[in-house]
Scaffold this motif. Structure first.
Motif, PDB file in Angstrom:
ATOM      1  N   TYR A  92      52.565 106.522  63.270  1.00 55.44           N
ATOM      2  CA  TYR A  92      52.571 107.208  64.547  1.00 55.44           C
ATOM      3  C   TYR A  92      53.852 106.841  65.275  1.00 55.44           C
ATOM      4  O   TYR A  92      54.245 105.677  65.303  1.00 55.44           O
ATOM      5  CB  TYR A  92      51.341 106.784  65.368  1.00 55.44           C
ATOM      6  N   GLU A  93      54.531 107.828  65.825  1.00 56.25           N
ATOM      7  CA  GLU A  93      55.749 107.589  66.606  1.00 56.25           C
ATOM      8  C   GLU A  93      55.425 107.712  68.085  1.00 56.25           C
ATOM      9  O   GLU A  93      54.625 108.545  68.490  1.00 56.25           O
ATOM     10  CB  GLU A  93      56.825 108.616  66.250  1.00 56.25           C
ATOM     11  N   ARG A 105      52.882 101.527  61.991  1.00 57.88           N
ATOM     12  CA  ARG A 105      52.402 101.772  60.629  1.00 57.88           C
ATOM     13  C   ARG A 105      51.067 101.068  60.543  1.00 57.88           C
ATOM     14  O   ARG A 105      50.960  99.876  60.857  1.00 57.88           O
ATOM     15  CB  ARG A 105      53.352 101.260  59.566  1.00 57.88           C
ATOM     16  N   ILE A 106      50.059 101.791  60.119  1.00 58.85           N
ATOM     17  CA  ILE A 106      48.693 101.273  60.059  1.00 58.85           C
ATOM     18  C   ILE A 106      48.211 101.414  58.629  1.00 58.85           C
ATOM     19  O   ILE A 106      48.360 102.478  58.014  1.00 58.85           O
ATOM     20  CB  ILE A 106      47.777 102.067  61.013  1.00 58.85           C
ATOM     21  N   GLN A 119      45.885  96.294  58.870  1.00 51.73           N
ATOM     22  CA  GLN A 119      47.162  95.780  59.359  1.00 51.73           C
ATOM     23  C   GLN A 119      47.870  96.843  60.180  1.00 51.73           C
ATOM     24  O   GLN A 119      47.829  98.022  59.826  1.00 51.73           O
ATOM     25  CB  GLN A 119      48.060  95.376  58.190  1.00 51.73           C
ATOM     26  N   MET A 120      48.526  96.414  61.251  1.00 58.25           N
ATOM     27  CA  MET A 120      49.328  97.304  62.077  1.00 58.25           C
ATOM     28  C   MET A 120      50.693  96.662  62.260  1.00 58.25           C
ATOM     29  O   MET A 120      50.793  95.478  62.589  1.00 58.25           O
ATOM     30  CB  MET A 120      48.665  97.524  63.428  1.00 58.25           C
ATOM     31  N   THR A 121      51.720  97.451  62.016  1.00 57.39           N
ATOM     32  CA  THR A 121      53.092  96.992  62.121  1.00 57.39           C
ATOM     33  C   THR A 121      53.802  97.853  63.152  1.00 57.39           C
ATOM     34  O   THR A 121      53.665  99.082  63.140  1.00 57.39           O
ATOM     35  CB  THR A 121      53.795  97.134  60.753  1.00 57.39           C
ATOM     36  N   ASN A 122      54.547  97.219  64.043  1.00 58.28           N
ATOM     37  CA  ASN A 122      55.338  97.941  65.031  1.00 58.28           C
ATOM     38  C   ASN A 122      56.749  98.106  64.476  1.00 58.28           C
ATOM     39  O   ASN A 122      57.313  97.165  63.923  1.00 58.28           O
ATOM     40  CB  ASN A 122      55.348  97.167  66.350  1.00 58.28           C
ATOM     41  N   GLU A 129      60.775  96.121  61.312  1.00 58.61           N
ATOM     42  CA  GLU A 129      59.321  96.102  61.399  1.00 58.61           C
ATOM     43  C   GLU A 129      58.832  94.716  61.795  1.00 58.61           C
ATOM     44  O   GLU A 129      59.336  93.710  61.304  1.00 58.61           O
ATOM     45  CB  GLU A 129      58.698  96.506  60.062  1.00 58.61           C
ATOM     46  N   SER A 130      57.851  94.685  62.701  1.00 53.27           N
ATOM     47  CA  SER A 130      57.268  93.429  63.171  1.00 53.27           C
ATOM     48  C   SER A 130      55.758  93.493  63.023  1.00 53.27           C
ATOM     49  O   SER A 130      55.137  94.494  63.401  1.00 53.27           O
ATOM     50  CB  SER A 130      57.595  93.201  64.649  1.00 53.27           C
TER      51      SER A 130
END
Length: 140
Positions: A92-93, A105-106, A119-122, A129-130
């Motif tokens: 999702y942006e 990113r999920i 997991q969710m990454t920003n 990516e974090s």
């Protein structure tokens, strides 16, 4: 995805989660969490600073929508990444500036022992990516 949701419908898991608010991603906050499958949705809840936060992924023929009471309060359409490993992966942006979009990113994975990992990454506009969220669930 439909087959997995159908197979898991009605199942519930409990677990532990980690939330990384530290910009370097080195310090996480632990919490209790739950996940369940109902019809065409994956429902999850987590407990942050004494309050329950709920989230949901709803799968439809044209994709998946996501809502989370802390991360994403309004339901948004996500881009499914069907070729990715795991049960599902979506992106999702967000952000107002078209030239500086951020992203999520999920990913949901099922381990060989039947436990689930959400997991969710920003993702920063420059591509870094974090880690943001990891929840590990055991079936109860």
């Amino acid at each position: 995805m439909d087959r997995w949701l159908s197979k898991m419908d009605g199942n519930r898991w409990k677990g532990k989660g980690e939330l990384w608010l530290d910009p370097l991603g080195n310090t996480g906050e632990d919490y209790e969490c739950e996940i369940s499958i109902k019809d065409d949705s994956i429902l999850y809840s987590w407990f942050y600073k004494g309050e329950v936060v709920e989230g949901r992924f709803t799968f439809e023929s044209d994709g998946v929508t996501w809502v989370d009471g802390w991360h994403q309060k309004e339901a948004v359409p996500c881009i499914s990444i069907p070729e990715a490993w795991g049960v599902f992966t979506a992106q999702y942006e967000y952000g107002e500036d078209e030239n500086a979009k951020w992203g999520w990113r999920i990913k949901l994975s099922e381990r060989p022992d039947g436990s689930l990992v959400l997991q969710m990454t920003n993702i920063a506009p420059w591509g870094e990516e974090s880690r943001a969220v990891r929840m590990i669930f055991d079936q109860r």
